[in-house]
Design a protein around this motif. Structure first.
Motif, PDB file in Angstrom:
ATOM      1  N   VAL A 283       0.837  -1.205   0.000  1.00 34.70           N
ATOM      2  CA  VAL A 283       0.000   0.000   0.000  1.00 34.70           C
ATOM      3  C   VAL A 283       0.872   1.255   0.000  1.00 34.70           C
ATOM      4  CG1 VAL A 283      -1.689   1.333   1.316  1.00 34.70           C
ATOM      5  CG2 VAL A 283      -1.929  -1.144   1.151  1.00 34.70           C
ATOM      6  N   PHE A 284       1.915   1.242   0.818  1.00 35.24           N
ATOM      7  CA  PHE A 284       2.778   2.421   0.906  1.00 35.24           C
ATOM      8  C   PHE A 284       3.510   2.678  -0.399  1.00 35.24           C
ATOM      9  CE2 PHE A 284       7.048   4.162   1.540  1.00 35.24           C
ATOM     10  CZ  PHE A 284       6.717   5.408   2.051  1.00 35.24           C
ATOM     11  N   CYS A 285       4.102   1.640  -0.984  1.00 34.40           N
ATOM     12  CA  CYS A 285       4.898   1.824  -2.204  1.00 34.40           C
ATOM     13  C   CYS A 285       4.058   2.405  -3.339  1.00 34.40           C
ATOM     14  CB  CYS A 285       5.521   0.501  -2.641  1.00 34.40           C
ATOM     15  SG  CYS A 285       6.866  -0.082  -1.569  1.00 34.40           S
ATOM     16  N   THR A 286       2.840   1.908  -3.503  1.00 35.92           N
ATOM     17  CA  THR A 286       1.994   2.399  -4.596  1.00 35.92           C
ATOM     18  C   THR A 286       1.572   3.847  -4.370  1.00 35.92           C
ATOM     19  OG1 THR A 286       0.069   1.402  -3.505  1.00 35.92           O
ATOM     20  CG2 THR A 286       1.101   0.132  -5.234  1.00 35.92           C
ATOM     21  N   ASN A 287       1.166   4.177  -3.150  1.00 37.14           N
ATOM     22  CA  ASN A 287       0.642   5.517  -2.883  1.00 37.14           C
ATOM     23  C   ASN A 287       1.741   6.543  -2.636  1.00 37.14           C
ATOM     24  OD1 ASN A 287      -2.455   5.385  -2.744  1.00 37.14           O
ATOM     25  ND2 ASN A 287      -1.840   3.593  -1.569  1.00 37.14           N
ATOM     26  N   ALA A 288       2.922   6.095  -2.187  1.00 37.64           N
ATOM     27  CA  ALA A 288       4.018   7.031  -1.931  1.00 37.64           C
ATOM     28  C   ALA A 288       4.498   7.666  -3.230  1.00 37.64           C
ATOM     29  CB  ALA A 288       5.171   6.324  -1.233  1.00 37.64           C
ATOM     30  N   ILE A 289       4.537   6.888  -4.305  1.00 35.52           N
ATOM     31  CA  ILE A 289       4.904   7.434  -5.610  1.00 35.52           C
ATOM     32  C   ILE A 289       3.793   8.336  -6.126  1.00 35.52           C
ATOM     33  CG2 ILE A 289       5.389   6.823  -8.018  1.00 35.52           C
ATOM     34  CD1 ILE A 289       6.693   4.258  -6.950  1.00 35.52           C
ATOM     35  N   ASN A 290       2.565   7.948  -5.850  1.00 30.78           N
ATOM     36  CA  ASN A 290       1.397   8.667  -6.368  1.00 30.78           C
ATOM     37  C   ASN A 290       1.253  10.064  -5.773  1.00 30.78           C
ATOM     38  OD1 ASN A 290      -0.836   8.842  -8.028  1.00 30.78           O
ATOM     39  ND2 ASN A 290      -2.234   7.952  -6.548  1.00 30.78           N
ATOM     40  N   ILE A 291       1.658  10.256  -4.512  1.00 22.19           N
ATOM     41  CA  ILE A 291       1.476  11.576  -3.884  1.00 22.19           C
ATOM     42  C   ILE A 291       2.678  12.491  -4.097  1.00 22.19           C
ATOM     43  CG2 ILE A 291      -0.125  10.685  -2.143  1.00 22.19           C
ATOM     44  CD1 ILE A 291       2.121  10.842  -0.098  1.00 22.19           C
ATOM     45  N   LEU A 292       3.805  11.937  -4.577  1.00 31.92           N
ATOM     46  CA  LEU A 292       4.937  12.787  -4.962  1.00 31.92           C
ATOM     47  C   LEU A 292       4.847  12.985  -6.471  1.00 31.92           C
ATOM     48  CD1 LEU A 292       7.427  14.365  -4.219  1.00 31.92           C
ATOM     49  CD2 LEU A 292       8.762  12.258  -4.307  1.00 31.92           C
ATOM     50  N   ALA A 293       3.915  13.816  -6.889  1.00 31.94           N
ATOM     51  CA  ALA A 293       3.589  13.969  -8.304  1.00 31.94           C
ATOM     52  C   ALA A 293       3.136  15.393  -8.574  1.00 31.94           C
ATOM     53  CB  ALA A 293       2.487  12.971  -8.683  1.00 31.94           C
ATOM     54  N   GLY A 294       2.910  15.690  -9.865  1.00 32.06           N
ATOM     55  CA  GLY A 294       2.343  16.982 -10.219  1.00 32.06           C
ATOM     56  C   GLY A 294       3.167  17.795 -11.198  1.00 32.06           C
ATOM     57  N   ILE A 295       4.423  17.369 -11.469  1.00 31.71           N
ATOM     58  CA  ILE A 295       5.245  18.065 -12.455  1.00 31.71           C
ATOM     59  C   ILE A 295       5.794  17.041 -13.440  1.00 31.71           C
ATOM     60  CG2 ILE A 295       5.851  20.028 -11.004  1.00 31.71           C
ATOM     61  CD1 ILE A 295       8.434  18.667 -10.265  1.00 31.71           C
ATOM     62  N   ASN A 296       6.119  17.495 -14.619  1.00 35.37           N
ATOM     63  CA  ASN A 296       6.541  16.599 -15.699  1.00 35.37           C
ATOM     64  C   ASN A 296       7.732  15.738 -15.298  1.00 35.37           C
ATOM     65  OD1 ASN A 296       5.875  18.812 -18.556  1.00 35.37           O
ATOM     66  ND2 ASN A 296       4.501  17.783 -17.133  1.00 35.37           N
ATOM     67  N   GLY A 297       7.594  14.442 -15.493  1.00 37.63           N
ATOM     68  CA  GLY A 297       8.701  13.519 -15.322  1.00 37.63           C
ATOM     69  C   GLY A 297       8.968  13.054 -13.914  1.00 37.63           C
ATOM     70  N   ILE A 298       8.242  13.563 -12.913  1.00 37.54           N
ATOM     71  CA  ILE A 298       8.616  13.263 -11.536  1.00 37.54           C
ATOM     72  C   ILE A 298       8.231  11.847 -11.122  1.00 37.54           C
ATOM     73  CG2 ILE A 298       6.516  14.191 -10.460  1.00 37.54           C
ATOM     74  CD1 ILE A 298      10.141  14.535  -9.200  1.00 37.54           C
ATOM     75  N   GLU A 299       7.025  11.367 -11.507  1.00 36.50           N
ATOM     76  CA  GLU A 299       6.624  10.015 -11.125  1.00 36.50           C
ATOM     77  C   GLU A 299       7.525   8.968 -11.771  1.00 36.50           C
ATOM     78  OE1 GLU A 299       4.518  12.308 -12.476  1.00 36.50           O
ATOM     79  OE2 GLU A 299       2.446  11.960 -11.837  1.00 36.50           O
ATOM     80  N   VAL A 300       7.746   9.124 -13.085  1.00 37.97           N
ATOM     81  CA  VAL A 300       8.563   8.144 -13.802  1.00 37.97           C
ATOM     82  C   VAL A 300      10.026   8.290 -13.409  1.00 37.97           C
ATOM     83  CG1 VAL A 300       9.014   7.120 -16.058  1.00 37.97           C
ATOM     84  CG2 VAL A 300       6.930   8.438 -15.700  1.00 37.97           C
ATOM     85  N   GLY A 301      10.476   9.527 -13.218  1.00 33.79           N
ATOM     86  CA  GLY A 301      11.869   9.761 -12.862  1.00 33.79           C
ATOM     87  C   GLY A 301      12.240   9.144 -11.526  1.00 33.79           C
TER      88      GLY A 301
END
Length: 395
Positions: free
Chosen positions: A169-187
């Motif tokens: 649960v943490f791994c999936t949502n931790a990436i999801n909430i550090l988001a909002g600018i281009n390239g940040i989730e994938v980077g």
């Protein structure tokens, strides 16, 4: 070793296919109504969303094609077929596949946050069942300084399975909430995956050879397809990855951490996400007002990003919120202004924290600085895992 070489060749092909498919399928997603507007740009062009489903599908297909290579010798000699390892690999792919399906459903249906906590738990069940059948090891090794109180190890039983479910649960949502600018989730996912691959390569000479080989079998194709997606998601982004990618990435990291027996090391590579989660807790649990989107505020005049802000009405504040604000102010973790009726503070994400500490900056520069921080945290994780670990463990 031959199987790893063949896997790298397959992964290279997967990278090229991911790159080409995303390019060809973008308009299909827009025509299906899966698109968004980049709020950090002056233009309002339609940008296809949920393209993480493309990289996720190619990743899974690559892993499926690799099965005859990884277990080819066992297929020729059925008496010595590694059933346990085969079951682990299939369970890993099943959990990732479930997360791909559920993540895409979230992108299409825009599910509420409560379901974002339930979905990874459900998808991790095949993983936990195989772990129970093959290992059922629920023992924690106690650090040396605490062994006089707790002994060398502690068996926590069923709580260990709760821990593993919470890890997913943490791994999936931790990436999801550090988001909002281009390239940040994938980077950030790419840096974490690369850190895990480096860790696996270091540990291949140890007594956990099979476990780290299993991890490489998962991480190498993931790394390749993620790079193919990053090419299109980097600034200026031509596609958005959606929750699908975040879910698949989080479950992939949880899978290798649990089945390869280095879940604590995986968490070390999540240091920025842990910091972001802890910093976000006051808003995530609504002690402080939390808007639907907390991405930075874009200034069209300067083409720079500024920290976005939320308003707290003073008459609605309780004692707990007041104390929390005082602590955050004392630690200089918030930037706020106030008048007679309200207090305005920055939204509490790592991205906004960078902006209030380092000042307004362009979107691409902000992404680079956060990814540099991710890389530095991975270096810290390796220091903790190797030099410092000898002070707390026998090895």
């Amino acid at each position: 070793m031959l199987s790893l070489i063949l896997l790298m060749i397959l992964s290279l092909i997967a990278f090229l296919i991911t790159d080409e498919l995303i390019h060809k399928l973008k308009n299909l997603f827009i025509n299906a109504g899966l698109y968004g507007i980049d709020l950090c740009k002056t233009d309002k062009n339609k940008i296809p969303e949920a393209l993480g489903v493309v990289s996720g599908c190619v990743f899974l297909i690559t892993c499926f094609l690799f099965i005859p290579i990884a277990f080819g010798n066992g297929l020729m000699d059925t008496q010595h077929f590694p059933h346990n390892e085969f079951a682990e690999f299939l369970a890993a792919l099943l959990s990732i596949c479930c997360m791909l399906l559920l993540g895409f459903a979230d992108d299409v249906l825009d599910l509420r946050w409560r379901y974002k906590l339930v979905l990874p738990t459900v998808a991790s069940l095949p993983l936990l069942v195989v772990y129970y059948v093959n290992f059922n090891s629920t023992t924690f090794i106690i650090p040396i300084p605490f062994r006089s109180w707790f002994g060398v190890s502690v068996n926590i039983g069923f709580l260990y399975y709760i821990y593993m479910g919470m890890l997913a649960v943490f791994c999936t949502n931790a990436i999801n909430i550090l988001a909002g600018i281009n390239g940040i989730e994938v980077g950030q996912s790419f840096v974490i995956a690369l850190s895990i691959v480096v860790f696996d390569i270091i540990e291949l000479q140890g007594d956990q050879y099979k476990a780290h080989t299993f991890s490489l079998h998962i991480m190498i194709p993931y790394l390749a397809t993620t790079l193919g997606l990053l090419k299109h998601n980097w600034y200026p982004s031509r596609v958005f990855v959606g929750d699908t990618f975040c879910y698949v990435s989080g479950m992939t990291f949880a899978v290798v951490g649990i089945l390869s027996h280095f879940s604590k090391t995986v968490l070390l590579f999540f240091l920025p996400q842990i910091i972001n989660f802890i910093y976000s807790v006051p808003q995530l649990f609504h002690f402080i007002p939390c808007p639907r989107h907390r991405l930075p505020k874009f200034s069209a005049e300067t083409n720079l990003l500024h920290a976005s802000r939320s308003i707290i009405i003073k008459k609605d504040m309780n004692v707990f919120t007041k104390v929390m604000l005082q602590i955050l102010t004392l630690l200089r973790l918030v930037d706020f202004t106030e008048d007679n009726e309200s207090i305005t503070i920055n939204n509490m994400t790592l991205i906004n924290l960078f902006l209030i500490k380092l000042g307004p900056m362009s979107e691409v520069m902000l992404t680079k600085k956060i990814l540099l921080f991710q890389i530095l945290c991975s270096c810290v994780a390796f220091v903790i895992r190797y030099p410092l670990a000898t002070y707390f463990y026998d090895k």
